[in-house]
Design a protein around this motif. Structure first.
Motif, PDB file in Angstrom:
ATOM      1  N   ARG A  11       0.826  -1.210   0.000  1.00 48.35           N
ATOM      2  CA  ARG A  11       0.000   0.000   0.000  1.00 48.35           C
ATOM      3  C   ARG A  11       0.864   1.265   0.000  1.00 48.35           C
ATOM      4  NH1 ARG A  11      -2.926  -1.432   3.807  1.00 48.35           N
ATOM      5  NH2 ARG A  11      -1.859  -0.396   5.534  1.00 48.35           N
ATOM      6  N   ARG A  12       1.937   1.262   0.783  1.00 51.46           N
ATOM      7  CA  ARG A  12       2.780   2.467   0.921  1.00 51.46           C
ATOM      8  C   ARG A  12       3.780   2.601  -0.224  1.00 51.46           C
ATOM      9  NH1 ARG A  12       6.727   2.191   5.828  1.00 51.46           N
ATOM     10  NH2 ARG A  12       7.644   0.703   4.375  1.00 51.46           N
ATOM     11  N   ASN A  13       4.471   1.497  -0.559  1.00 48.52           N
ATOM     12  CA  ASN A  13       5.589   1.571  -1.498  1.00 48.52           C
ATOM     13  C   ASN A  13       5.262   1.035  -2.889  1.00 48.52           C
ATOM     14  OD1 ASN A  13       7.332   2.595   0.506  1.00 48.52           O
ATOM     15  ND2 ASN A  13       7.816   0.530   1.215  1.00 48.52           N
ATOM     16  N   GLY A  14       4.199   0.236  -2.999  1.00 48.35           N
ATOM     17  CA  GLY A  14       3.854  -0.342  -4.292  1.00 48.35           C
ATOM     18  C   GLY A  14       4.490  -1.688  -4.571  1.00 48.35           C
ATOM     19  N   PHE A  15       5.244  -2.224  -3.596  1.00 47.46           N
ATOM     20  CA  PHE A  15       5.880  -3.533  -3.788  1.00 47.46           C
ATOM     21  C   PHE A  15       6.241  -4.125  -2.435  1.00 47.46           C
ATOM     22  CE2 PHE A  15       9.404  -0.680  -3.245  1.00 47.46           C
ATOM     23  CZ  PHE A  15      10.406  -1.433  -2.644  1.00 47.46           C
ATOM     24  N   SER A  16       6.501  -5.439  -2.444  1.00 47.08           N
ATOM     25  CA  SER A  16       6.959  -6.128  -1.247  1.00 47.08           C
ATOM     26  C   SER A  16       7.562  -7.468  -1.668  1.00 47.08           C
ATOM     27  CB  SER A  16       5.803  -6.362  -0.269  1.00 47.08           C
ATOM     28  OG  SER A  16       6.266  -6.912   0.951  1.00 47.08           O
ATOM     29  N   VAL A  17       8.503  -7.972  -0.875  1.00 47.27           N
ATOM     30  CA  VAL A  17       9.145  -9.258  -1.141  1.00 47.27           C
ATOM     31  C   VAL A  17       8.786 -10.224  -0.014  1.00 47.27           C
ATOM     32  CG1 VAL A  17      11.346 -10.488  -1.356  1.00 47.27           C
ATOM     33  CG2 VAL A  17      11.056  -8.238  -2.428  1.00 47.27           C
ATOM     34  N   ILE A  18       8.393 -11.438  -0.388  1.00 44.65           N
ATOM     35  CA  ILE A  18       8.044 -12.471   0.591  1.00 44.65           C
ATOM     36  C   ILE A  18       8.968 -13.662   0.365  1.00 44.65           C
ATOM     37  CG2 ILE A  18       6.227 -13.948   1.522  1.00 44.65           C
ATOM     38  CD1 ILE A  18       4.185 -11.982   0.430  1.00 44.65           C
ATOM     39  N   GLU A  19       9.698 -14.044   1.396  1.00 44.37           N
ATOM     40  CA  GLU A  19      10.686 -15.113   1.290  1.00 44.37           C
ATOM     41  C   GLU A  19      10.040 -16.494   1.429  1.00 44.37           C
ATOM     42  OE1 GLU A  19      13.724 -14.401   0.573  1.00 44.37           O
ATOM     43  OE2 GLU A  19      13.801 -12.244   0.995  1.00 44.37           O
ATOM     44  N   ILE A 163      11.036   2.705  -7.924  1.00 43.59           N
ATOM     45  CA  ILE A 163      10.908   3.976  -7.215  1.00 43.59           C
ATOM     46  C   ILE A 163       9.724   3.848  -6.263  1.00 43.59           C
ATOM     47  CG2 ILE A 163      10.476   6.450  -7.433  1.00 43.59           C
ATOM     48  CD1 ILE A 163      11.819   6.353 -10.136  1.00 43.59           C
ATOM     49  N   PRO A 164       9.988   3.666  -4.970  1.00 46.01           N
ATOM     50  CA  PRO A 164       8.903   3.452  -4.008  1.00 46.01           C
ATOM     51  C   PRO A 164       7.847   4.552  -4.063  1.00 46.01           C
ATOM     52  CG  PRO A 164      11.028   3.025  -2.977  1.00 46.01           C
ATOM     53  CD  PRO A 164      11.313   3.640  -4.327  1.00 46.01           C
ATOM     54  N   ASN A 165       6.603   4.135  -3.964  1.00 47.09           N
ATOM     55  CA  ASN A 165       5.429   5.003  -3.902  1.00 47.09           C
ATOM     56  C   ASN A 165       5.084   5.666  -5.235  1.00 47.09           C
ATOM     57  OD1 ASN A 165       3.214   6.040  -2.404  1.00 47.09           O
ATOM     58  ND2 ASN A 165       4.236   8.022  -2.242  1.00 47.09           N
ATOM     59  N   SER A 166       5.820   5.364  -6.303  1.00 48.46           N
ATOM     60  CA  SER A 166       5.487   5.955  -7.599  1.00 48.46           C
ATOM     61  C   SER A 166       4.154   5.428  -8.123  1.00 48.46           C
ATOM     62  CB  SER A 166       6.600   5.698  -8.608  1.00 48.46           C
ATOM     63  OG  SER A 166       6.922   4.320  -8.683  1.00 48.46           O
ATOM     64  N   HIS A 167       3.698   4.290  -7.593  1.00 46.22           N
ATOM     65  CA  HIS A 167       2.415   3.719  -8.042  1.00 46.22           C
ATOM     66  C   HIS A 167       1.226   4.575  -7.645  1.00 46.22           C
ATOM     67  CE1 HIS A 167       2.316   2.703  -3.839  1.00 46.22           C
ATOM     68  NE2 HIS A 167       1.120   2.174  -3.946  1.00 46.22           N
ATOM     69  N   SER A 168       1.429   5.462  -6.671  1.00 45.76           N
ATOM     70  CA  SER A 168       0.317   6.262  -6.142  1.00 45.76           C
ATOM     71  C   SER A 168       0.142   7.585  -6.893  1.00 45.76           C
ATOM     72  CB  SER A 168       0.550   6.557  -4.659  1.00 45.76           C
ATOM     73  OG  SER A 168       1.635   7.454  -4.484  1.00 45.76           O
ATOM     74  N   LYS A 169       0.945   7.812  -7.951  1.00 48.11           N
ATOM     75  CA  LYS A 169       0.969   9.109  -8.625  1.00 48.11           C
ATOM     76  C   LYS A 169       0.369   9.072 -10.013  1.00 48.11           C
ATOM     77  CE  LYS A 169       4.997  10.255  -5.834  1.00 48.11           C
ATOM     78  NZ  LYS A 169       6.417  10.674  -5.765  1.00 48.11           N
ATOM     79  N   GLY A 170      -0.461   8.053 -10.283  1.00 47.92           N
ATOM     80  CA  GLY A 170      -1.110   7.975 -11.585  1.00 47.92           C
ATOM     81  C   GLY A 170      -0.116   7.723 -12.690  1.00 47.92           C
ATOM     82  N   MET A 171      -0.392   8.278 -13.876  1.00 46.80           N
ATOM     83  CA  MET A 171       0.546   8.165 -14.988  1.00 46.80           C
ATOM     84  C   MET A 171       1.785   9.007 -14.672  1.00 46.80           C
ATOM     85  SD  MET A 171      -1.000   6.163 -17.065  1.00 46.80           S
ATOM     86  CE  MET A 171      -2.621   5.628 -17.627  1.00 46.80           C
ATOM     87  N   TYR A 172       2.921   8.365 -14.624  1.00 43.98           N
ATOM     88  CA  TYR A 172       4.154   9.034 -14.202  1.00 43.98           C
ATOM     89  C   TYR A 172       5.184   8.809 -15.304  1.00 43.98           C
ATOM     90  CZ  TYR A 172       7.639  10.557 -10.680  1.00 43.98           C
ATOM     91  OH  TYR A 172       8.603  11.228  -9.987  1.00 43.98           O
ATOM     92  N   ARG A 173       5.394   9.819 -16.143  1.00 47.63           N
ATOM     93  CA  ARG A 173       6.315   9.692 -17.259  1.00 47.63           C
ATOM     94  C   ARG A 173       7.757   9.589 -16.757  1.00 47.63           C
ATOM     95  NH1 ARG A 173       4.217   7.694 -21.303  1.00 47.63           N
ATOM     96  NH2 ARG A 173       6.052   8.395 -22.461  1.00 47.63           N
ATOM     97  N   PRO A 174       8.524   8.595 -17.203  1.00 49.95           N
ATOM     98  CA  PRO A 174       9.898   8.418 -16.710  1.00 49.95           C
ATOM     99  C   PRO A 174      10.772   9.647 -16.906  1.00 49.95           C
ATOM    100  CG  PRO A 174       9.194   6.493 -17.959  1.00 49.95           C
ATOM    101  CD  PRO A 174       8.120   7.526 -18.135  1.00 49.95           C
ATOM    102  N   GLU A 175      10.551  10.365 -18.003  1.00 46.00           N
ATOM    103  CA  GLU A 175      11.392  11.537 -18.262  1.00 46.00           C
ATOM    104  C   GLU A 175      11.115  12.681 -17.289  1.00 46.00           C
ATOM    105  OE1 GLU A 175       7.922  11.655 -21.259  1.00 46.00           O
ATOM    106  OE2 GLU A 175       9.259  10.155 -20.364  1.00 46.00           O
ATOM    107  N   LEU A 201       3.852   1.028 -10.540  1.00 47.48           N
ATOM    108  CA  LEU A 201       5.156   1.256  -9.913  1.00 47.48           C
ATOM    109  C   LEU A 201       6.213   1.432 -10.999  1.00 47.48           C
ATOM    110  CD1 LEU A 201       6.733   1.130  -7.103  1.00 47.48           C
ATOM    111  CD2 LEU A 201       7.252  -1.226  -7.768  1.00 47.48           C
ATOM    112  N   LEU A 202       6.942   2.528 -10.975  1.00 44.88           N
ATOM    113  CA  LEU A 202       8.034   2.715 -11.927  1.00 44.88           C
ATOM    114  C   LEU A 202       9.138   1.709 -11.624  1.00 44.88           C
ATOM    115  CD1 LEU A 202       8.222   6.600 -12.106  1.00 44.88           C
ATOM    116  CD2 LEU A 202       8.022   5.088 -14.093  1.00 44.88           C
TER     117      LEU A 202
END
Length: 245
Positions: A11-19, A163-175, A201-202
């Protein structure tokens, strides 16, 4: 598994790793099923830098029951709910000498069965007889991806950088990335672990520099119904299907 922590990270970062989602035996069984397939099928792509299988679970059905083991099904239900289904599966094999890299981007398309002009859907692309289309933003926001790692992966053999939390910013152009504000994180993932990420997530992937393979099963999930004129090109109710395999 403390899935409360993973839920918060997604929810916060847009990703997580589970071992430790898959045992060494399960990983080897999946790899054996892959090696037993016919590499001449049109859904296979092979070059010096990449070996890929599109519609992976259709091409390698023996892997379904292992991929959707009890741990993975528990993770999906706990983090996302009971109504999700698989809509895309790809196997990526990044060879030990690969120079293949991918620059920062969001996953903005879904795979569908045909091209139909529908408000809110477009543009379309058609690669290897597979239609992809950019859907309305709410579909991308509700979808998620699980990457099953069949090798230890770090910065030297193509671990995703995000890039953590970039998923929460809608369309996010890399440039337009503001590196004074944003930070880059390498998602190092051990063999048998999974990385969960949101499509918006970028993320990027670097070249391989350590002569080690990076094999990943990429699975996309949705709980969204599409307009009647188009269908998901790959649909799997994994709960029912895994019981029959």
């Amino acid at each position: 598994m403390d899935l409360d922590v993973n839920e918060h990270e997604i929810r916060r970062n847009g990703f997580s790793v589970i071992e430790d989602v898959f045992t060494d035996t399960e990983v080897e069984t999946i790899l054996t099923a892959i090696n037993n397939t016919n590499p001449k099928n049109e859904t296979f792509r092979k070059s010096n830098d990449l070996f890929a299988i599109r519609q992976f679970l259709k091409e390698v059905p023996d892997a379904i029951g292992i991929v959707f083991n009890e741990k993975l099904k528990k993770i999906i239900k706990r983090l996302f709910g009971e109504d999700y289904f698989l809509v895309k599966s790809i196997y990526f094999d990044k060879p030990a000498t690969s120079n293949w890299f991918v620059s920062y981007h969001q996953d903005l398309t879904i795979s569908v069965d045909q091209k139909v002009e529908i408000a809110g859907f477009g543009p379309y692309t058609n690669k290897h007889n597979q239609f992809s289309v950019q859907p309305p933003l709410n579909i991308l926001e509700s979808n998620f991806t699980i990457r099953i790692h069949l090798d230890d992966t770090n910065e030297e053999n193509g671990a995703l950088k995000v890039i953590p939390n970039s998923h929460s910013k809608g369309m996010y152009r890399p440039e337009t990335i503001n590196w004074d504000v944003e930070q880059e994180v390498s998602c190092n993932v051990a063999r048998g672990a999974v990385m969960i990420m949101k499509p918006l997530l970028l993320h990027s992937s670097s070249r391989t520099t350590n002569n080690k393979k990076r094999r990943v099963i990429h699975l996309e999930f949705s709980n969204q119904l599409l307009p009647k004129a188009i269908q998901w090109s790959e649909y799997l109710n994994f709960e029912q299907q895994s019981k029959t395999n």
